[in-house]
Write a protein that holds these residues in place. Sequence first.
Motif, mmCIF file in Angstrom:
data_model
loop_
_atom_site.group_PDB
_atom_site.id
_atom_site.type_symbol
_atom_site.label_atom_id
_atom_site.label_comp_id
_atom_site.label_asym_id
_atom_site.label_seq_id
_atom_site.Cartn_x
_atom_site.Cartn_y
_atom_site.Cartn_z
ATOM 1 N N MET A 1 0.543 -1.229 0.060
ATOM 2 C CA MET A 1 0.427 0.002 -0.425
ATOM 3 C C MET A 1 0.862 1.114 0.195
ATOM 4 N N ASP A 2 1.526 1.241 1.196
ATOM 5 C CA ASP A 2 3.231 2.547 0.953
ATOM 6 C C ASP A 2 3.552 2.706 -0.126
ATOM 7 N N ALA A 3 4.123 1.496 -1.525
ATOM 8 C CA ALA A 3 4.865 1.716 -1.905
ATOM 9 C C ALA A 3 3.476 2.051 -3.602
ATOM 10 N N LEU A 4 2.125 1.757 -3.222
ATOM 11 C CA LEU A 4 1.497 2.828 -4.034
ATOM 12 C C LEU A 4 0.965 4.445 -3.810
ATOM 13 N N LEU A 5 1.491 4.452 -3.749
ATOM 14 C CA LEU A 5 0.835 6.286 -2.344
ATOM 15 C C LEU A 5 2.058 6.954 -3.279
ATOM 16 N N ILE A 6 3.521 6.161 -2.675
ATOM 17 C CA ILE A 6 4.837 6.802 -3.037
ATOM 18 C C ILE A 6 4.256 6.800 -4.484
ATOM 19 N N LEU A 7 3.884 6.270 -5.650
ATOM 20 C CA LEU A 7 3.694 5.854 -6.986
ATOM 21 C C LEU A 7 3.118 6.651 -7.687
ATOM 22 N N GLY A 8 2.217 6.842 -6.705
ATOM 23 C CA GLY A 8 0.774 7.843 -6.966
ATOM 24 C C GLY A 8 1.008 9.095 -7.439
ATOM 25 N N LEU A 66 2.224 11.028 -1.564
ATOM 26 C CA LEU A 66 3.708 10.788 -0.837
ATOM 27 C C LEU A 66 3.981 11.170 -0.156
ATOM 28 N N VAL A 67 3.303 11.806 0.826
ATOM 29 C CA VAL A 67 4.017 12.086 2.414
ATOM 30 C C VAL A 67 3.132 10.711 2.957
ATOM 31 N N VAL A 68 1.992 10.807 3.349
ATOM 32 C CA VAL A 68 1.185 9.455 3.087
ATOM 33 C C VAL A 68 2.413 8.647 3.619
ATOM 34 N N GLY A 69 2.440 7.615 1.991
ATOM 35 C CA GLY A 69 2.766 6.078 2.061
ATOM 36 C C GLY A 69 4.551 6.191 2.074
ATOM 37 N N LEU A 70 5.164 7.792 2.504
ATOM 38 C CA LEU A 70 6.533 7.220 3.031
ATOM 39 C C LEU A 70 6.416 7.724 4.540
ATOM 40 N N LEU A 72 3.888 5.843 6.155
ATOM 41 C CA LEU A 72 3.536 4.428 6.396
ATOM 42 C C LEU A 72 4.637 3.344 6.683
ATOM 43 N N LEU A 73 6.011 3.616 5.581
ATOM 44 C CA LEU A 73 6.911 2.908 5.065
ATOM 45 C C LEU A 73 7.737 3.803 6.382
ATOM 46 N N ALA A 74 7.876 4.397 7.082
ATOM 47 C CA ALA A 74 8.159 5.013 7.969
ATOM 48 C C ALA A 74 8.389 4.309 9.153
ATOM 49 N N SER A 75 7.093 3.927 9.064
ATOM 50 C CA SER A 75 6.621 3.247 10.915
ATOM 51 C C SER A 75 6.922 1.986 10.688
ATOM 52 N N HIS A 76 7.243 1.047 9.462
ATOM 53 C CA HIS A 76 7.295 -0.381 9.880
ATOM 54 C C HIS A 76 8.313 -0.725 8.850
ATOM 55 N N ASP A 77 8.832 0.172 7.824
ATOM 56 C CA ASP A 77 10.231 -0.329 7.953
ATOM 57 C C ASP A 77 11.039 0.807 7.373
ATOM 58 N N PRO A 78 11.960 1.223 8.811
ATOM 59 C CA PRO A 78 12.506 2.291 8.503
ATOM 60 C C PRO A 78 13.999 1.878 7.830
ATOM 61 N N VAL A 79 14.329 0.529 7.837
ATOM 62 C CA VAL A 79 15.451 1.190 7.174
ATOM 63 C C VAL A 79 15.529 0.788 5.495
ATOM 64 N N ARG A 80 14.402 0.787 5.023
ATOM 65 C CA ARG A 80 14.564 0.896 3.584
ATOM 66 C C ARG A 80 13.966 1.928 2.745
ATOM 67 N N ILE A 84 15.891 4.266 0.466
ATOM 68 C CA ILE A 84 15.917 5.406 -0.681
ATOM 69 C C ILE A 84 16.300 6.208 -0.082
ATOM 70 N N LEU A 85 16.252 7.167 0.725
ATOM 71 C CA LEU A 85 15.961 8.704 1.225
ATOM 72 C C LEU A 85 18.141 8.859 0.661
ATOM 73 N N SER A 86 18.727 7.746 1.144
ATOM 74 C CA SER A 86 20.405 7.832 0.642
ATOM 75 C C SER A 86 20.450 7.593 -0.753
ATOM 76 N N LEU A 87 19.278 7.206 -1.495
ATOM 77 C CA LEU A 87 19.809 7.364 -3.137
ATOM 78 C C LEU A 87 21.276 6.272 -3.094
ATOM 79 N N ASP A 88 20.929 5.365 -2.474
ATOM 80 C CA ASP A 88 22.249 4.331 -2.623
ATOM 81 C C ASP A 88 21.675 3.369 -3.456
#
Length: 415
Positions: A1-8, A66-70, A72-80, A84-88
């Motif tokens: 779900m978070d990935a779809l929100l970010i992509l949308g 975009l903000v909602v997806g980020l 949600l992602l930070a709440s359950h997978d902060p490492v991922r 993403i933010l580090s642009l590795d």
Amino acid sequence: MDALLILGGLLLILAGLIWLVMLAFGTSLLWGWGSLIPPITLVYVLRHWRTARKAVALAGLGFIPLVVGLTLLASHDPVRLAAILSLDWAKPAYQAPAELDIDLHGELNGQAFAPQHAELIDGVLSLREGQDFFARREVKIRLPQGATKAPIRLDVLPEDSGNLPEVEVSWLLPEQDLPEARRLSKGYTLHLDLQALPPNKLNGDFHLVLPAQYGTTLSGRLELFTDRLRYRDGQLDTAFDSQETLVHVVEDHLQRRFASRLVQVQPIPLVTFPTTRVPLTVTARVNGQDQQVELVLRKGQSGWQVEGDHYPQLAQSTSAPSKPSSAQVPTPREPSRPTVDRRVRFSLLRLLSNPQQYQNLSMRVFKVSGGAAEGRFAGLDSDGSIRLSQQHGGAGQASFTLHPDEISRVELLEP
């Protein structure tokens, strides 16, 4: 779900920016080209707000998902999210240096062939492309006895006959589950000039040309392993997954445990990698006496080691070995028993009825539907399926099973 929100959200922002550039071109050509430069885009928005506000609103709406997806992602997978933010992900992937210096050029079955792994073990020279259980393309050369010790110099011409190496080429097509193989015992050209490269490598010239219908030629410089041990900075790398590594770790442990270097470890049960814990019942001959020891091997950050190993290192012996006394009577050696060649009268029925006799032996299995597979016999499953294993250099060890109903013939490759 978070990935779809970010992509949308990103798609909405992109659509708004594209619409804004189109509106700028509609205002004038100069504003259109200028809007492609971010600072001028901002000036255009301020100067022509009534025209640009619709596109700006669409882009602004994109920030909401975009903000909602980020979040949600930070709440359950902060490492991922941090990755993403580090642009590795935008950086080029690091490629580890190759273990072997292989500079071969040619083709196999009419397709470009670039082997990544090469070895000469148990008299079989293998060149392999691909890291899966079955190689995409592979060349195997079974050398005659006496031609496997360095330096190796061998030349074969198409008109030669006699005790020649057997050449096997195999390839795996996308629609097949087993590779196709072709074997030749004569009619090819082969040149080998390999020198020893301590501690466990050979390198030199390699040249192979098969008859035209096989579409196989290979030539260049070759480097290969002579066992399944790996070394780092001149020291054995105990982190490498192989039977030989485990045997070395067990032998070193028993030498320190019994304070003797006269330790000979019997073959250990076949281990399927990857794994991090291996319980073993080890039989070894220590100072001329048979010993059976229960051990558990565990792989940690420093490599494979025996659990509970607290024995000190053996002292280096500096004294010269004492000469045997003339009064001592040499113990007569027992006459060696002739080795039984288990390939004689070998069949699928014999394998199924007495699997222990063929444990860890190399064999080739031919499937009813076509194709052949080769590996070491690792036993029978509960339903009677034959399990084979293969060692893949740096890729570890893999196994697969075939039911007897799928097998047309089994061929044993060693006595």
